[in-house]
Design a protein around this motif. Structure first.
Motif, short mmCIF file in Angstrom:
data_model
loop_
_atom_site.label_atom_id
_atom_site.label_comp_id
_atom_site.label_asym_id
_atom_site.label_seq_id
_atom_site.Cartn_x
_atom_site.Cartn_y
_atom_site.Cartn_z
N ASN A 109 -38.20 24.54 24.05
CA ASN A 109 -39.18 25.45 24.61
C ASN A 109 -40.17 24.61 25.41
OD1 ASN A 109 -37.92 27.57 23.35
ND2 ASN A 109 -39.54 27.94 21.84
N SER A 134 -36.28 26.08 28.27
CA SER A 134 -36.56 27.52 28.21
C SER A 134 -37.19 28.06 29.49
CB SER A 134 -37.45 27.83 27.01
OG SER A 134 -38.74 27.24 27.18
N THR A 140 -37.01 31.94 25.30
CA THR A 140 -37.39 30.89 24.36
C THR A 140 -36.69 31.06 23.03
OG1 THR A 140 -39.32 32.19 23.67
CG2 THR A 140 -39.69 30.53 25.39
#
Length: 207
Positions: A109, A134, A140
């Motif tokens: 992420n 992400s 995510t």
């Protein structure tokens, strides 16, 4: 099943990500607590991780909370200080896996611009076979869609993926898809898992 691909998370696996530590050091714990109570900085960061522009999101949030403008802008302006130090043993493990020909990827992420910046500061972020970021993917962890996208990208069965992440929810989502997974709580445990999986010898996994 012997893993055919190893996937590293980045924050708190390869690089420490503890923004609170930066704010405690620069502004003091009391002001940091007040800031984090007043402003949802983690949601702000989540927006960046989902692909929104790094500086724009943070500066927009700062303008929405003028009493905290300086502190919030630091999330962008001093970002590299939030994302340190490197977890050296984890980097060693990444490189020793690659030296043995094991495909090594990341699933993180991370914002588009912040990841590109981090690659200029941390050379090992340029060493993955495939980067699953992400912000680029606009989804995510732990959304199942991101794991589906990774499976399509790496081209091995889910059960042949070994994934390390520091968050329970992300590990649970991976295991729900049949991945092998390791909840990272330090590089020593991750090293032992790689040895147990037959990917490294104990000597190769040492710091």
């Amino acid at each position: 099943m012997t893993p055919e691909a190893v996937i590293f998370d980045i924050g708190n696996v390869l690089i420490e990500w503890q923004p609170e530590r930066y704010y405690d050091r620069v502004y003091g714990e009391d002001r940091r607590r007040a800031l984090f109570d007043a402003v949802d900085l983690h949601w702000m960061n989540e927006r960046v991780d989902r692909g929104e522009p790094f500086r724009e999101v943070i500066y927009e949030t700062a303008e929405a909370h003028p009493e905290w403008r300086t502190e919030i802008r630091d999330w962008h302006d001093s970002w590299i200080e939030l994302a340190t130090p490197v977890i050296d043993h984890s980097v060693t493990l990444l490189r020793r896996l690659r030296a043995k020909g094991v495909p090594v990827h990341c699933l993180t992420n991370f914002g588009v611009e912040s990841y590109a910046y981090a690659q200029t500061q941390f050379d090992f972020l340029n060493e993955f076979d495939i980067e699953f970021v992400s912000g680029r993917m606009q989804v995510t962890k732990p959304d199942p869609r991101i794991y589906e996208m990774v499976e399509a990208g790496v081209g091995v069965p889910p059960g042949a993926i070994l994934f390390a992440d520091d968050r329970d929810a992300n590990i649970a989502a991976a295991e729900a898809r049949g991945w092998q997974a390791h909840l990272f709580d330090g590089p020593e445990g991750w090293a032992a898992r790689l040895v147990a999986a037959g990917l490294l010898t104990a000597k190769e996994a040492a710091a």
